[in-house]
Write a protein that holds these residues in place. Structure first.
Motif, PDB file in Angstrom:
ATOM      1  N   GLN A   1      32.399  21.547  68.735  1.00 21.43           N
ATOM      2  CA  GLN A   1      33.275  20.463  68.157  1.00 21.43           C
ATOM      3  C   GLN A   1      34.177  21.356  67.760  1.00 21.43           C
ATOM      4  OE1 GLN A   1      33.448  17.500  69.227  1.00 21.43           O
ATOM      5  NE2 GLN A   1      32.311  17.774  70.172  1.00 21.43           N
ATOM      6  N   SER A   2      33.856  23.272  66.993  1.00 20.61           N
ATOM      7  CA  SER A   2      35.564  23.452  66.521  1.00 20.61           C
ATOM      8  C   SER A   2      36.247  23.647  68.334  1.00 20.61           C
ATOM      9  CB  SER A   2      35.150  24.768  65.973  1.00 20.61           C
ATOM     10  OG  SER A   2      34.414  25.567  66.455  1.00 20.61           O
ATOM     11  N   LEU A   3      35.694  24.076  69.047  1.00 17.08           N
ATOM     12  CA  LEU A   3      36.760  24.265  70.775  1.00 17.08           C
ATOM     13  C   LEU A   3      38.221  23.238  70.917  1.00 17.08           C
ATOM     14  CD1 LEU A   3      33.783  25.848  72.428  1.00 17.08           C
ATOM     15  CD2 LEU A   3      35.242  26.594  71.094  1.00 17.08           C
ATOM     16  N   LEU A   4      38.502  23.794  71.262  1.00 14.17           N
ATOM     17  CA  LEU A   4      39.586  22.432  72.064  1.00 14.17           C
ATOM     18  C   LEU A   4      38.706  22.189  73.379  1.00 14.17           C
ATOM     19  CD1 LEU A   4      42.461  25.345  72.542  1.00 14.17           C
ATOM     20  CD2 LEU A   4      42.637  23.973  70.966  1.00 14.17           C
ATOM     21  N   GLN A   5      40.513  21.153  73.729  1.00 15.09           N
ATOM     22  CA  GLN A   5      39.480  20.038  73.967  1.00 15.09           C
ATOM     23  C   GLN A   5      38.578  20.640  76.144  1.00 15.09           C
ATOM     24  OE1 GLN A   5      41.546  18.920  77.076  1.00 15.09           O
ATOM     25  NE2 GLN A   5      39.329  17.504  77.942  1.00 15.09           N
TER      26      GLN A   5
END
Length: 968
Positions: A87-91
């Motif tokens: 969830q810390s990554l980009l979409q």
């Protein structure tokens, strides 16, 4: 070099290149290469965060390899779950993770199931906190597959529910011009599929649904109700037991209190689903019958309201009871057993028509549910045990002076008649008596028409009763109406009309058609012999009845052929007899030769022909065409005529015979395309000659239409080219000069239409001739009106119903080919004929599909605005009707011209033509759909200007003015 570089950005570029290559060539890799790459990529997951997106792209490529060794899929997922905080990554990178999981679930299902509940837990961690709708759609699909494909959820059922249900109810508004096209509805349906996919969620989901049902938000209520309905498809007694009282309480409250029709509809659907779910549950001997107690609660809360037919809760209660009763045969018996006696008792207690109507409407609702379950045995059905009082209630409604109560009674009668075995033979005779009385003698036309419709829908179920009782009575009434025993002409005429309509309405079964058609034909033979004007109207009435019978016969091959071979020869024989020269001196009195009568006979012959099988149609055409070409009358009944029938011969004394070409047109233009027409080339030449040379406009036009109808269906080839060339050679000199220019124009229009519909190459040449004629002082206005004929649906020939060759987008093609020429012609035309081009253009635009018109609007709008200044009211009306939908569908473009539009519309509200005033007011009303900021400067001016039409002398204009001014 890049992969070993100490700078994480450089390493990232190296892995990115490798991943891009793998995405292109993953299908070419060998098993050892895949193993080597997977181990490399797994180790890179521990690298710097800048590298991770490229690593995930590589793993996505490898997850699509068919030669992946067993165990590698599990290894990759474990590494992702362990090393990556998704969830810390980009979409886009989160989407890549979901894609890897989806790929493995579709190809390595058994391996992943070997992970047990750990896989579910790993995925929960990946998804937890996801916010992007693009990713949510994929994530919801993964959860759905976890459940549907029976992956182990272990102790994580509640966690899985929490991680998905936190999005319920979905609150998402797509941004304007969203390129991804994800709608709120997509997310709602995707989430609902998850929540309603397993009974394991029931203990968590049902309290959530009840909570949202009690909220103030309408969208939350709707979503909860629809989700509850979906869940009932898989739930059983065990899941629902604890929550039934709360669910019933919420549903009842919503139906009793809501002002929203949508919410009421969904509540009733949910109640029906709950009752059906409880009906399905198989009971063990010691468990409580939940259905019985649930229905008892419903009856206890609703039944007493049915005793108050004037109170506002009577209908909500009836709807709730009907929703529960509609769930299963068992719920139907349980509810009606309690409610039916109560309704019958209330009917006896209340004597006012309005109250009785309410009670009968409620009863009708339950009767219609009985229809759903079909034939029911006597000992089971509460309806059969109350047969006599139910019939009594319905029959009393038919005798009531209130029209509204009669109409409900007729509906109820139709439903009772559709229940096999419910009506006894004595009741059936009583039904027929009531229907005859209402159809013929009831003053109100609504009740009369409803009774005829009811007779038509019951006749196929009881053909013997209707042909034995109703048809003879109608025949008797028809004869007595004609004889007119001392009654006024108006009363006799009205009774005759109704008898004719009723005979047609009841002809819904072949055995009845065989009784009614001879009666109608016999009546036609009698009325057509008169010479008064009213006979014309009588003949038209019989034709209208015959047309209705023909339409009702079309789906039944036996009835269709009986009607065709009985009615066609009879109509032709009567028409030929009327057209014989010996009686031509009384032409005005010959009712069958009147234009209105021939126009009424055309649809009868057409409807009797369109649905014939090719074999039977060929049999019929072999008689009809020789009748017109050779005068062969041998197949007509009463075929001894004083002289020969020669409609295509010259001579003034044959004028009456030539009019009958209209009947030939109705027949040959309605034949299926694969039926060969004998002597077709000769027939086409005769029709062509008649259309160009005949002085009678009616005959010339029908000959032109018949010619066009045949040309449209004619197979392509040399024969068609020759006949078309002949037609062009006949038309050109006649169009140039002489007394028959109008006939030549009519022929040109119909032939052009026939060819435009089938995309024939000659159509563009003929259209160019028409465009040239717009500049003609004499023929220009008629040619402009002809563009409406080219584009509109024709009622009698050249439409799909009569098997014409109609291409799907002929209007768009005509628009593309010819509108630029119309615009060019308008700009080059003299002031005397400019209006013709505008009229032609507005006719074309008026018949164009609206989406096409919107796309072409910017280029044509200035011309349309100019058309509003034209003095011709037809042009004005056509242009206004063209602009009205555009104001609603293309507000941004129309806003640019708001100043001109306001001025033109307000000017036209004082036009001398009523239809133009109404159309202008509608457009002024439609202007209010433009953005408010655009309209505000004009508000005061428009409101002042619209005060004048409030006093218009015509009520319809005043009505439009009130609506438009109120909106402004």
């Amino acid at each position: 070099f890049c992969l070993e570089n100490t700078d994480p950005r450089m390493r990232g570029r190296g892995i990115q290149l490798l991943s891009h290559v793998l995405l292109q060539c993953y299908s070419l890799l060998q098993e050892k290469e895949v193993l080597h790459l997977v181990l490399f990529y797994e180790s890179r997951l521990q690298d710097n965060h800048l590298v991770i997106p490229s690593v995930l792209q590589g793993l996505r490529a490898l997850s699509m390899c068919e030669v992946l060794s067993p165990g590698l899929a599990v290894s990759v997922l474990k590494a992702i779950f362990q090393e990556v905080h998704v969830q810390s990554l980009l979409q886009l990178d989160r989407h890549t993770v979901y894609s890897i999981i989806t790929n493995f679930m579709s190809t390595r299902e058994e391996e992943l199931k070997g992970l047990g509940a750990n896989f579910t837990f790993g995925f929960i961690q990946v998804m937890d906190g996801e916010k992007d709708p693009r990713n949510l759609l994929v994530a919801f699909q993964i959860v759905h597959d976890l459940i549907a494909k029976d992956y182990a959820l272990g102790p994580f059922v509640e966690e899985l529910f929490e991680v998905t249900s936190c999005y319920f109810p979905v609150d998402f508004t797509p941004p304007p011009n969203d390129p991804h096209g994800i709608q709120r509805e997509d997310l709602i349906l995707s989430l609902r599929a998850v929540l309603a996919s397993t009974t394991q969620f029931a203990e968590f989901l049902l309290p959530l649904l009840i909570e949202k049902l009690d909220s103030e938000l309408q969208s939350a209520k709707l979503d909860s109700l629809q989700t509850l309905t979906a869940c009932c498809a898989i739930y059983g007694q065990k899941e629902l037991q604890e929550f039934l009282p709360s669910l019933w309480s919420s549903l009842r409250r919503e139906v009793f209190q809501t002002a929203s029709e949508k919410i009421e509809t969904e509540c009733l659907a949910a109640l029906r689903a709950l009752s059906a779910c409880l009906s399905r549950s198989v009971l063990s001997s010691d468990s409580e019958d939940l259905l019985d107690s649930f229905l008892s609660s419903i009856l206890q809360d609703c039944r007493h309201h049915l005793c108050e037919p004037d109170m506002k809760l009577v209908w909500p209660s009836a709807k709730l009871l009907q929703a529960a009763a509609g769930a299963s045969l068992r719920t139907y018996h349980r509810i009606t057993h309690s409610v039916l006696p109560l309704l019958l008792e209330q009917h006896t207690k209340h004597t006012q028509s309005s109250q009785r109507r309410t009670i009968l409407e409620m009863l009708l609702g339950f009767l219609e549910l009985q229809q759903k379950w079909g034939h029911v045995e006597e000992d089971e059905s509460p309806l059969l045990s109350h047969q006599a009082p139910v019939c009594s209630v319905v029959f009393s409604a038919l005798l009531d002076p209130s029209v509204q109560l009669q109409l409900v009674g007729i509906k109820a009668l139709t439903v009772l008649g559709s229940l096999q075995g419910f009506l006894s033979s004595s009741n059936l005779e009583l039904v027929v008596d009531h229907l005859i009385r209402l159809a013929l003698h009831e003053e109100d036309s609504q009740s009369s028409e409803a009774a005829m419709e009811a007779a038509g829908s019951l006749a196929p179920t009881y053909p013997k009763v209707f042909s034995g009782h109703m048809v003879p009575r109608l025949e008797e009434e028809l004869q007595s109406g004609r004889a007119g025993k001392g009654e006024s002409y108006h009363k006799r005429h009205s009774l005759q009309q109704r008898c004719l309509q009723a005979l047609a309405a009841v002809s819904t079964h072949t055995s009845i058609v065989k009784e009614t058609v001879p009666i109608l034909l016999q009546h036609l033979q009698k009325v057509q012999k008169g010479t008064e004007a009213k006979n014309t109207q009588d003949v038209i009435s019989v034709c209208q009845s015959l047309h209705r019978v023909a339409l009702q016969c079309q789906q039944d091959a036996e009835g269709c052929w009986y009607f065709h071979q009985t009615v066609m020869p009879c109509l032709l024989a009567m028409a030929v007899q009327a057209a014989m020269p010996e009686s031509s001196h009384t032409l005005p009195g010959k009712a069958l030769l009147e234009e209105e009568v021939l126009a009424a006979m055309i649809p009868v012959i057409s409807a009797a022909t369109t649905h014939l099988s090719p074999e039977l149609a060929a049999q019929s055409v072999s008689h009809v065409v020789p009748l017109f070409l050779d005068g062969d009358v041998s197949f007509l009944p009463q075929n001894s005529f004083p002289c020969s029938f020669q409609p295509f011969r010259d001579g003034e004394h044959l004028e009456a015979q030539r009019r009958l070409v209209a009947l030939l047109m109705a027949f040959v233009c309605s034949l299926p395309r694969d039926v060969a027409i004998p002597q077709q080339e000769w027939l086409l030449r005769e029709l062509l000659a008649l259309s160009c040379s005949c002085n009678c406009p009616f005959t010339a036009t029908t000959a032109a239409k018949c010619f066009a109808g045949l040309v449209n269906k004619h197979p392509a080839g040399q024969q068609l080219d020759e006949i078309l060339q002949l037609a062009v050679n006949r038309m050109e000199p006649s169009l140039a000069e002489g007394p028959r220019r109008t006939q030549a124009l009519t022929l040109l229009l119909w032939v052009t239409k026939a060819l435009v519909l089938r995309y024939h190459p000659l159509s563009s040449c003929l259209t160019d001739k028409l465009l040239g004629l717009l500049g003609d002082m004499e023929l220009g206005p008629a040619t402009a009106d002809g563009f409406s004929l080219l584009m509109a649906e024709s009622p009698d020939v050249l439409h799909k119903g009569c098997h014409a060759d109609v291409r799907i987008m002929f209007r768009q093609r005509f628009f593309t080919d010819n509108v630029p020429k119309l615009v060019q012609g308008f700009h080059g035309a003299g002031p005397d004929v400019k209006a013709n081009y505008l009229k032609g253009l507005s006719h074309v635009l008026n018949h164009l599909p609206k989406p096409v018109l919107v796309t072409e609007l910017p280029t044509l709008l200035s011309l349309l605005l100019e058309a509003l200044s034209c003095s011709d009211h037809v042009v004005q009306l056509s242009t206004l009707s063209c602009l009205h939908p555009l104001l609603l569908e293309a507000p941004q473009i129309m806003s640019l011209h708001v100043d001109t539009l306001v001025t033109k519309f307000l000017n036209l509200t004082s036009s001398p033509t009523m239809a133009v005033r109404i159309a202008a007011l509608r457009c002024a009303h439609a202007l209010t759909s433009l953005p408010t900021t655009v309209l505000l400067p004009y508000k005061g001016r428009v409101i002042r200007a619209l005060a004048k039409p409030l006093d218009d002398k015509k009520r319809l204009v005043r009505k439009e003015a009130v609506a438009a001014r109120g909106e402004w």
